[in-house]
Design a protein around this motif. Sequence first.
Motif, PDB file in Angstrom:
ATOM      1  N   CYS A  51       5.174   4.076   1.737  1.00 24.82           N
ATOM      2  CA  CYS A  51       4.704   2.764   1.275  1.00 24.82           C
ATOM      3  C   CYS A  51       5.007   1.730   2.347  1.00 24.82           C
ATOM      4  CB  CYS A  51       5.404   2.391  -0.028  1.00 24.82           C
ATOM      5  SG  CYS A  51       4.972   0.781  -0.700  1.00 24.82           S
ATOM      6  N   ILE A  52       4.135   0.731   2.443  1.00 22.38           N
ATOM      7  CA  ILE A  52       4.382  -0.381   3.358  1.00 22.38           C
ATOM      8  C   ILE A  52       4.103  -1.673   2.623  1.00 22.38           C
ATOM      9  CG2 ILE A  52       2.029  -0.323   4.335  1.00 22.38           C
ATOM     10  CD1 ILE A  52       3.387  -1.035   7.070  1.00 22.38           C
ATOM     11  N   TYR A  65      -4.132  13.541  -1.365  1.00 28.73           N
ATOM     12  CA  TYR A  65      -3.416  12.320  -1.007  1.00 28.73           C
ATOM     13  C   TYR A  65      -4.207  11.108  -1.485  1.00 28.73           C
ATOM     14  CZ  TYR A  65      -0.008  14.803   1.821  1.00 28.73           C
ATOM     15  OH  TYR A  65       1.020  15.618   2.241  1.00 28.73           O
ATOM     16  N   TYR A  66      -3.524  10.250  -2.193  1.00 24.93           N
ATOM     17  CA  TYR A  66      -4.125   9.039  -2.730  1.00 24.93           C
ATOM     18  C   TYR A  66      -3.452   7.818  -2.115  1.00 24.93           C
ATOM     19  CZ  TYR A  66      -5.621  12.187  -6.493  1.00 24.93           C
ATOM     20  OH  TYR A  66      -6.159  13.213  -7.217  1.00 24.93           O
ATOM     21  N   CYS A  67      -4.237   6.806  -1.824  1.00 26.37           N
ATOM     22  CA  CYS A  67      -3.629   5.533  -1.485  1.00 26.37           C
ATOM     23  C   CYS A  67      -3.774   4.604  -2.684  1.00 26.37           C
ATOM     24  CB  CYS A  67      -4.240   4.920  -0.221  1.00 26.37           C
ATOM     25  SG  CYS A  67      -5.987   4.491  -0.297  1.00 26.37           S
ATOM     26  N   ALA A  68      -2.830   3.708  -2.797  1.00 30.53           N
ATOM     27  CA  ALA A  68      -2.789   2.808  -3.937  1.00 30.53           C
ATOM     28  C   ALA A  68      -2.312   1.438  -3.482  1.00 30.53           C
ATOM     29  CB  ALA A  68      -1.865   3.358  -5.012  1.00 30.53           C
ATOM     30  N   ILE A  88       0.869  -1.185   0.000  1.00 34.34           N
ATOM     31  CA  ILE A  88       0.000   0.000   0.000  1.00 34.34           C
ATOM     32  C   ILE A  88       0.898   1.224   0.000  1.00 34.34           C
ATOM     33  CG2 ILE A  88      -1.699   1.347   1.263  1.00 34.34           C
ATOM     34  CD1 ILE A  88      -3.019  -1.068   0.298  1.00 34.34           C
ATOM     35  N   GLY A  89       0.656   2.089  -0.925  1.00 36.72           N
ATOM     36  CA  GLY A  89       1.433   3.316  -1.011  1.00 36.72           C
ATOM     37  C   GLY A  89       0.547   4.541  -0.868  1.00 36.72           C
ATOM     38  N   PHE A 102       1.749   0.576  -8.991  1.00 32.90           N
ATOM     39  CA  PHE A 102       0.514   0.261  -8.269  1.00 32.90           C
ATOM     40  C   PHE A 102      -0.650   0.088  -9.242  1.00 32.90           C
ATOM     41  CE2 PHE A 102       1.995   0.791  -3.947  1.00 32.90           C
ATOM     42  CZ  PHE A 102       3.201   1.440  -4.160  1.00 32.90           C
ATOM     43  N   ASP A 103      -1.504  -0.865  -8.907  1.00 34.28           N
ATOM     44  CA  ASP A 103      -2.572  -1.262  -9.817  1.00 34.28           C
ATOM     45  C   ASP A 103      -3.933  -0.657  -9.481  1.00 34.28           C
ATOM     46  OD1 ASP A 103      -0.969  -4.273  -9.130  1.00 34.28           O
ATOM     47  OD2 ASP A 103      -0.780  -3.254 -11.058  1.00 34.28           O
TER      48      ASP A 103
END
Length: 125
Positions: free
Chosen positions: A48-49, A92-95, A32-33, A112-113
């Motif tokens: 990112c983790i 801010y976006y998570c991906a 997850i980024g 990232f997909d």
Amino acid sequence: QLQASGGGLVQAGGSLRLSCAASGFTFDDYAIGWFRQAPGKEREGVSCISSSDGSTYYAASVKGRFTISSDNAKNTVHLQMNRLEPEDTGVYYCALRGGRIIASAQNRAGSFDYWGQGTLVTVSS
């Protein structure tokens, strides 16, 4: 599906905690980024983790101020943002990337997909 939340308006020096809730994914390994995009600027990788080993990445501009963490029971990743600066303003976006991610790819949007809808963070001076 990724649902980002927690954005808002805060004064410089303040804190916010962003959350990214994931649902409908069944990957054994994933990353997850968090990315952000300020007006007129390109999207940049913030943090990112990786689920496989818990490794984390932080952009130099946020290292020491932001902390990423994962709540696996709730399929949620948090980004704790402290000592916020006006330069942190942006959407801010998570991906999510299904599968393992190499360290050098953790800050690349193309790695990232799946993407969430974004949450706006505004830091006033």
